[in-house]
Structures are given as C-alpha cells and as structure tokens.
Design an enzyme around this catalytic site. Structure first.
Site, mmCIF file in Angstrom:
data_model
loop_
_atom_site.group_PDB
_atom_site.id
_atom_site.type_symbol
_atom_site.label_atom_id
_atom_site.label_comp_id
_atom_site.label_asym_id
_atom_site.label_seq_id
_atom_site.Cartn_x
_atom_site.Cartn_y
_atom_site.Cartn_z
ATOM 1 N N ARG A 42 -14.399 9.102 0.750
ATOM 2 C CA ARG A 42 -14.162 7.507 1.129
ATOM 3 C C ARG A 42 -15.464 7.138 0.322
ATOM 4 O O ARG A 42 -15.500 5.903 0.341
ATOM 5 C CB ARG A 42 -14.074 7.342 2.395
ATOM 6 N N ARG B 267 2.505 -14.223 -7.631
ATOM 7 C CA ARG B 267 3.476 -13.220 -7.658
ATOM 8 C C ARG B 267 2.747 -11.952 -6.893
ATOM 9 O O ARG B 267 3.360 -11.150 -6.390
ATOM 10 C CB ARG B 267 3.526 -12.798 -8.944
#
Length: 425
Positions: free
Chosen positions: A305, A17
C-alpha cells in the site's frame, strides 16, 4: 532544467460524467489524484511555479494542493466557469510582471509525462515561438478540435468538432489542449478574446486565432503518443488511463530485468522501484512509492500500500498486505499476513495469519512494531504495537504479544488445553 518556466493547470471543471461528489481532478490513479500526476509532470519539466485554476470543489482541491505540494503550487479561483481562456484569465493576477515561458496544461490529463513537456517547451524556446500548440494524430478524432494547416504546413486554424464541415472532420490531427506561450508577447491578446459563440464562453483556441491574425510565430508540436493526452471525463476513461499507466510501468520493469508473470492482473505504481531478477507473480497490486530489491518474490495476491522498502531475497507471499514497512534481506512473509508501520530485520520468518495491530481507533494513532534479526513467529500471532521482538526470539503460534520480547526468548500466550473424555459418545 528549463529556465524561466511557469505553468498554469486548468482544473476548474465539474466532471459531470464522473457521477461523483469528488471533483474530477481528485479521482485517483494508483493512490494519487490525477491532478497530482499532472503537477508532477509539470515539475519534472522544469516549471518553477505552478498555478492551479480551481472552480468546482475548489475547497477540496485547494486543501489537496496545500497538503501535497506546499510551495510548489498555488491556486487561483475561477468563480464562474466561462471557458478555457477565462480560466487562464483567472490566473492572470498571479502572472503580473512575468515575461517568460508559460505552459498551459489540462488538470485531467494524467498520462502526460515530464519528458514530453520538457521536449515541448524546449521546441517552443528553440524556435523563438510566441505560441506553440501541442497536437496528436488520431485514427478516430471524433470530438476533438482539428488542426487545419496552410500550404506551407503552418497552423491556419483550430476548428472544433461542432463547427467543422465534412472535409475538416476528415483531418486526423487534433488539438491536444496543451500550449506554450511567450507570455510577454501573448498576454495582451488574452483579454482581446470575445465570447461571440453559442456558449458565450472564452476559448483558448481564440487566442491561437488572435496570434495567427496578429502575425505572431505560431508553431505546431506533434506528440508521438496520443495516449499521453487522454482526458479523464468518466469512470470508464479513468480505468483506461489506469491500464495505460500500469502497462507503461510494467514494460519499463520487464525491460530492466524484472519478471512479471501475468501483466494482465498486475498493477504497479509509477513511483515504485524494483531491481532485476525479482519475480512478480499474478494478481499483485503495488500502490504508492516503494523500493524493492533484487531476487525477491512477490505474490501471488500480495498488496503493497505504499512507503515500503523491501531488501534483496525477500519473499512476500499469498494474500500478504504491507504498508509503511521496511523488510530486510532474506526474510519470508509468506501467507495471509498484515505488516504495517513496521521494521522487520534479516532472516525473519513470519508465520501464516500474523498481523501487526498498529492502529488505535480511539486516539486515531498508529504505533510501530520492530522485529529484529532471526526472529521466528508462529502462525496466527497478533503483535500489538508498540512492541519490539528481540534478536532470535521465538513467538509461539496463536500468541497475542503486548509487551517487548527479549533476545533469544520464547514468548507464548495460550489458555490451558481442556479435554473432556468421551464427550462425543
């Protein structure tokens, strides 16, 4: 620390899925695969050895485990996916001779915490249990196996949704799919499990059934927060888990004295530390592991980051991106700048549009930029690493700096101005 604890993490599922070529357990939340978050919690619980059962995308999963966890985890291959008990059977060779406590986790439940697992294992050991089943109470338990109790409140059975009658489906206590076993007394029962079901698979719930029928000591452990066992089977559930994880972190930070102006648009990784009186403005994203001091102002629209250390009284402003950067106190990086692989000293001012050009695309290498104390950098400057700006140096706006600048010097690189008179006329 709990003594004599090992963990098996079931991570062989395909994740159909997810609609992705990436194995389900390698999809990321805050720049870390969900499997890594499960492993982190297992290690925090006190697990001495962690065995990851791989299957679909095994080469990618094993590469990640080897690079990120080294001696903390090993892999066992489940060549055919024949159920959860079969996955545990695939790890049996790595458990030969082991007689301690075995914790079994799902590789797609990144919200489970080390504290919860520690308490779970502690409960198991204090009750001298053979099997402990983690459960949770859901208002809408559809899709989950139900915990059926007897008149003495002991576990009588675990019945899957597809096998449940109307009365059983009304039960709100569900099986979380997390177990503790006294491996000395339970391991023998694993290979007695049969696959007499429509899927011809071997289920761990049948090991619980074996324990009950064999008069083993089987205990339930009710989880306080059902969010912790949310499984990731789709991109929608991945997004839901990310929101839950970020709100946990934001609540923790706000409780500790950090101002989060707009929690709805702010994303801060669990690994980030922020000291009190720092203000996080809207639309800030902070990933990876970072440390931010007190009385800082971050944002709006800033992006860290990872691997950043920001000291006290620093301002990281609009549309500024940082990566692997150390920024000392009382420094301002206010507008539209990128600072990566850099050391920035105290009382530095970095003008709008300044970037550190730290990446060589030909050699795939990154170089460091060093900016010492009291440096002033004008707008639209490019610092081509490796480069060092000396103390109190001044960099003129629009310059491209490719070599070191001495202390107290002015560095400027500009083409001469040309003016053509009466050009418009």
């Amino acid at each position: 620390m709990i003594k004599d604890l090992k963990t098996v993490i079931l991570a062989a599922g395909k994740g159909t899925r997810m609609k992705s070529d990436t194995p389900k357990v390698l999809h990321e939340i805050f720049s870390k695969p969900i499997l890594g978050r499960v492993l982190d919690s297992a290690i925090l619980s006190g697990s001495k050895e962690n065995i990851v059962v791989t299957g679909h995308g095994a080469d990618k999963v094993e590469k990640y485990i080897s690079a990120a966890y080294g001696d903390y985890a090993v892999c066992a291959l489940q060549e055919k996916q024949l159920g959860t008990a079969h996955a545990l059977m695939s790890a049996a060779d790595k458990l030969k001779g082991y007689e301690g406590t075995l914790l079994v986790l799902c590789g797609d439940t990144p919200l489970i915490t080390g504290e919860t697992l520690f308490d779970f294992v502690k409960f198991h050991n204090e009750n001298n249990a053979d099997i402990t089943v983690m459960s949770a109470l859901f208002d809408n338990p559809f899709g989950y196996g139900r915990i059926v109790r007897d008149g003495n409140n002991n576990i009588k059975a675990i019945i899957e949704e597809k096998d449940a009658d109307i009365e059983t489906k009304k039960i709100k206590e569900i099986n979380a799919g997390i177990y503790c076993f006294n491996w000395k007394t339970v391991s023998g029962g694993l290979f007695e499990i049969k696959n007499y079901n429509s899927q011809n698979e071997y289920y761990l719930t049948d090991l619980i059934k074996w324990g009950i029928e064999s008069s083993k000591k089987v205990f339930p452990y009710v989880l306080q927060s059902g969010d912790e066992i949310l499984g990731i089977n789709s991109k929608k559930q991945l997004a839901e888990a990310t929101k839950i994880m970020k709100m946990r972190k934001l609540d923790e930070l706000m409780d500790s004295g950090v101002t989060i102006v707009d929690p709805d648009t702010t994303y801060i990784s669990p690994e980030t530390e922020i000291e009190p009186d720092t203000v996080i403005l809207p639309s800030v994203v902070i990933e990876g592991k970072n440390k931010i001091g007190k009385n800082c102002k971050i944002g709006p629209f800033s992006h860290l980051r990872g691997d950043c250390v920001i000291e006290d009284y620093v301002k990281i402003g609009n549309f500024v991106e940082l990566k692997k950067a150390t920024v000392k106190s009382h420094t301002n990086i206010c507008h539209l700048s990128y600072v990566g692989d850099s050391f920035v000293g105290e009382h530095v001012n970095i003008g709008a549009g300044t970037i550190t050009a730290n990446y060589d695309s030909r050699t795939k290498t990154k170089s460091k930029t060093t900016i010492e104390n009291n440096v002033s950098i004008g707008s639209n400057v490019v610092l081509v690493a490796p480069v060092k700006l000396g103390e109190k140096s001044f960099i003129g706006a629009g310059s491209v700096i490719t070599t070191d600048v001495e202390n107290n010097a002015l560095a400027v690189t500009r083409s001469p101005k040309k003016e053509i008179k009466n050009y418009i006329k």
